[in-house]
Write a protein that holds these residues in place. Structure first.
Motif, PDB file in Angstrom:
ATOM      1  N   GLU A  41       0.752  -0.908  -0.044  1.00 41.95           N
ATOM      2  CA  GLU A  41       0.031   0.003  -0.015  1.00 41.95           C
ATOM      3  C   GLU A  41       1.027   1.048  -0.070  1.00 41.95           C
ATOM      4  O   GLU A  41       2.024   1.185   0.513  1.00 41.95           O
ATOM      5  N   ARG A  45      -2.450   7.678  -2.674  1.00 40.26           N
ATOM      6  CA  ARG A  45      -3.157   7.361  -3.821  1.00 40.26           C
ATOM      7  C   ARG A  45      -4.392   6.487  -3.870  1.00 40.26           C
ATOM      8  O   ARG A  45      -4.455   5.909  -2.581  1.00 40.26           O
ATOM      9  N   GLU A  46      -5.088   6.255  -4.633  1.00 38.51           N
ATOM     10  CA  GLU A  46      -6.207   5.586  -4.513  1.00 38.51           C
ATOM     11  C   GLU A  46      -6.229   4.274  -5.621  1.00 38.51           C
ATOM     12  O   GLU A  46      -5.582   4.320  -6.359  1.00 38.51           O
ATOM     13  N   THR A  47      -6.712   2.972  -5.377  1.00 36.34           N
ATOM     14  CA  THR A  47      -6.798   1.863  -6.231  1.00 36.34           C
ATOM     15  C   THR A  47      -8.153   1.929  -6.865  1.00 36.34           C
ATOM     16  O   THR A  47      -9.298   2.032  -6.411  1.00 36.34           O
ATOM     17  N   GLY A  87      -6.814   6.846 -14.747  1.00 36.64           N
ATOM     18  CA  GLY A  87      -5.889   6.227 -14.009  1.00 36.64           C
ATOM     19  C   GLY A  87      -4.850   5.333 -14.552  1.00 36.64           C
ATOM     20  O   GLY A  87      -4.640   5.529 -15.809  1.00 36.64           O
ATOM     21  N   HIS A 153      -4.076   2.753 -10.318  1.00 36.56           N
ATOM     22  CA  HIS A 153      -4.077   3.841  -9.301  1.00 36.56           C
ATOM     23  C   HIS A 153      -4.395   5.351  -9.997  1.00 36.56           C
ATOM     24  O   HIS A 153      -4.111   5.337 -10.902  1.00 36.56           O
TER      25      HIS A 153
END
Ligand code: ADP
Ligand code: MG
Length: 348
Positions: A41, A45-47, A87, A153
Motif C-alpha cells: 500500500e 493514492r487510490e486504487t 488512472g 492507481h
C-alpha cells in the motif's frame, strides 16, 4: 503435473518472460503462484479496480475470432475502464472458462490457440507496463468465458468520475466512432480478419476485434486535473454520454457535423440518417468521451499529441433546457432530442 497446473505454470512463465517478475516491481510483494497475490500500500493514492466478462456467442464468436486479438481484447476492455477514470493501470487478473475443444493438450490446435491468445494478451500488457498477478481456470461445458480484471492507481481525489460534468463545459471524444460496429456487421456478413491487410474492411474488423484503448491519454488527463467527467465509449456514444448526463444531472447538445465518424462506415452503404445512428449507437469503440472547459482546449490538444485525433462535439447545458437529456443539432437547424439507444445485454 496435471494439465491444469501445467497450463497455469505456462502462463506464469509467460508472465515472467514479459518482464513481469514481482522482484522488480516494488509494490507487488507476491504474484502468481500462491493463494492470493500480495500488493503493498502507499498513502496518497487510490486504487481503481474493474472487471469485464466476455462470453463466447455473446461478446465474441470463435468462428471469426483471431486468438491473438481475443487475448488482446480481453485486456484492452478493462484497460479502457481504467483510462476512463484517468488512472494508471498496473495489475491484472485473468479467469478462463475453457470448453472441451480448447482444453490445453497437443490436440485440436488448442495449444496453438492459447499460445497466440497469450501473445496478444502479454504484448498489450507489456506495452502498458501491466503485470498479471493471478487468475483462475475452470473447465466449462460449452461456451468459453473470459473474465478480465485490471487494477490501477490514481492520485488521491484525482479519479475522473462520470458525475463531474458542468454546464458550459465542452464535450470531447478521441479517435473515431462507429468503426467497431461496422466491423461487427462485416463479420456477420461473412467477412473475415486478415492481419496483414490494412484496407477499410480490415480497419473496421480490427477495430471490432482488437481495439486499442487510450491508456496513455487517459492517464495524462487524470493527472492534469483538467477534466470534468469522463467515460469510455463501450455502449455507444449516445448511451455513454447519457450516462455522464445522468450522473452529472446536466444535459448536452451535440453538433452532428462535428462527430468524428469513421470513414469505414461508408462501406455499409447506409442512408445519412442510419449512418449517423450507427455512429452514435454502435458500441465498442473504446474511445474516451469527456468534458472540460473550452479555456483548456490547447492544453488538451497538446496532451493528445499529433497522432491522436481529438474532436469537440458539443456542450454541456443545464438539464432543463430541453425535454431530453441530449439534443443534437444538424447544421444551423434547431437542436432536437436524441433518442438514446445503445448496447444493452438484457434487451436483445
Ligand atoms: P486456487 O486453488 O487457490 O484457486 P489455483 O491452483 O487455481 O489456486 O492457482 C494457483 C496460482 O495460479 C494462483 O496464484 C492463481 O492466481 C494463479 N492462476 C490460476 N489461473 C490463472 C490464470 N488464468 N492466469 C493467471 N494466473 C492464474
Ligand atoms: Mg483456482
Amino acid at each position: 503435473m496435471s494439465g491444469e497446473f501445467n497450463f497455469i505454470e505456462k502462463i506464469r512463465r509467460r508472465s515472467s518472460q514479459s518482464g513481469q517478475r514481482p522482484a522488480v516491481i516494488p509494490d507487488l510483494h507476491l504474484g502468481i503462484g500462491d493463494d492470493t497475490a500480495v500488493l503493498g500500500e502507499e498513502s496518497g493514492r487510490e486504487t481503481l479496480i474493474t472487471v469485464d466478462l466476455l462470453v463466447e456467442e455473446v461478446d465474441f464468436r470463435l468462428d471469426y475470432a483471431v486468438p491473438r486479438w481475443l487475448g488482446h481484447k480481453a485486456l484492452a476492455v478493462s484497460l479502457s475502464d481504467i483510462a476512463a477514470m484517468g488512472g494508471d493501470p498496473r495489475f491484472a487478473l485473468l479467469t478462463l472458462g475453457i470448453p472441451p475443444s480448447l482444453i490445453s493438450g497437443e490436440r485440436n490446435g488448442a495449444e496453438h490457440f492459447w499460445e497466440e491468445f497469450f501473445d496478444g494478451y502479454f504484448e498489450l500488457a507489456e506495452r502498458h507496463g501491466i503485470t498479471l498477478i493471478g487468475g483462475d481456470i475452470s473447465a466449462v461445458p460449452a461456451q468459453m468465458t473470459i473474465d478480465s480484471i485490471v487494477m490501477g492507481h490514481s492520485r488521491k481525489g484525482h479519479a475522473v468520475r462520470r458525475s463531474g460534468a458542468q454546464q458550459g463545459q465542452a464535450i470531447y471524444v478521441t479517435g473515431e466512432i462507429g468503426a467497431a460496429a461496422t466491423g461487427l456487421r462485416l463479420l456477420f456478413a461473412g467477412e473475415r480478419a486478415n492481419q496483414s491487410e490494412r484496407c477499410l474492411v480490415q480497419q473496421a474488423i480490427r477495430a471490432q476485434l482488437a481495439p486499442d484503448p487510450r491508456v496513455e491519454f487517459g492517464r495524462r488527463l487524470g493527472r492534469s486535473g483538467l477534466v470534468g467527467a469522463m467515460i469510455d465509449v463501450s455502449d455507444g456514444l449516445a448511451q455513454d454520454l447519457h450516462h455522464i448526463c445522468n450522473e452529472s444531472r446536466v444535459g448536452a447538445v451535440i453538433d452532428a457535423g462535428e462527430l468524428p465518424v469513421a470513414p469505414c462506415l461508408d462501406l455499409l452503404g447506409l442512408e445519412q440518417a442510419q449512418r449517423l445512428a450507427l455512429a452514435l449507437e454502435g458500441g465498442e469503440d473504446y474511445e474516451l468521451l469527456f468534458t472540460a472547459a473550452r479555456a483548456v482546449e490547447d492544453q488538451l490538444r497538446e496532451m493528445a499529441g499529433p497522432d491522436l485525433r481529438l474532436s469537440r462535439i458539443g456542450t454541456i447545458v443545464d438539464q432543463d433546457s430541453g425535454n431530453s437529456a441530449i439534443l443534437i443539432r444538424q447544421g444551423d437547424e434547431h437542436p432536437h432530442p436524441l433518442k438514446v439507444r445503445g448496447y444493452d445485454h438484457f434487451s436483445r
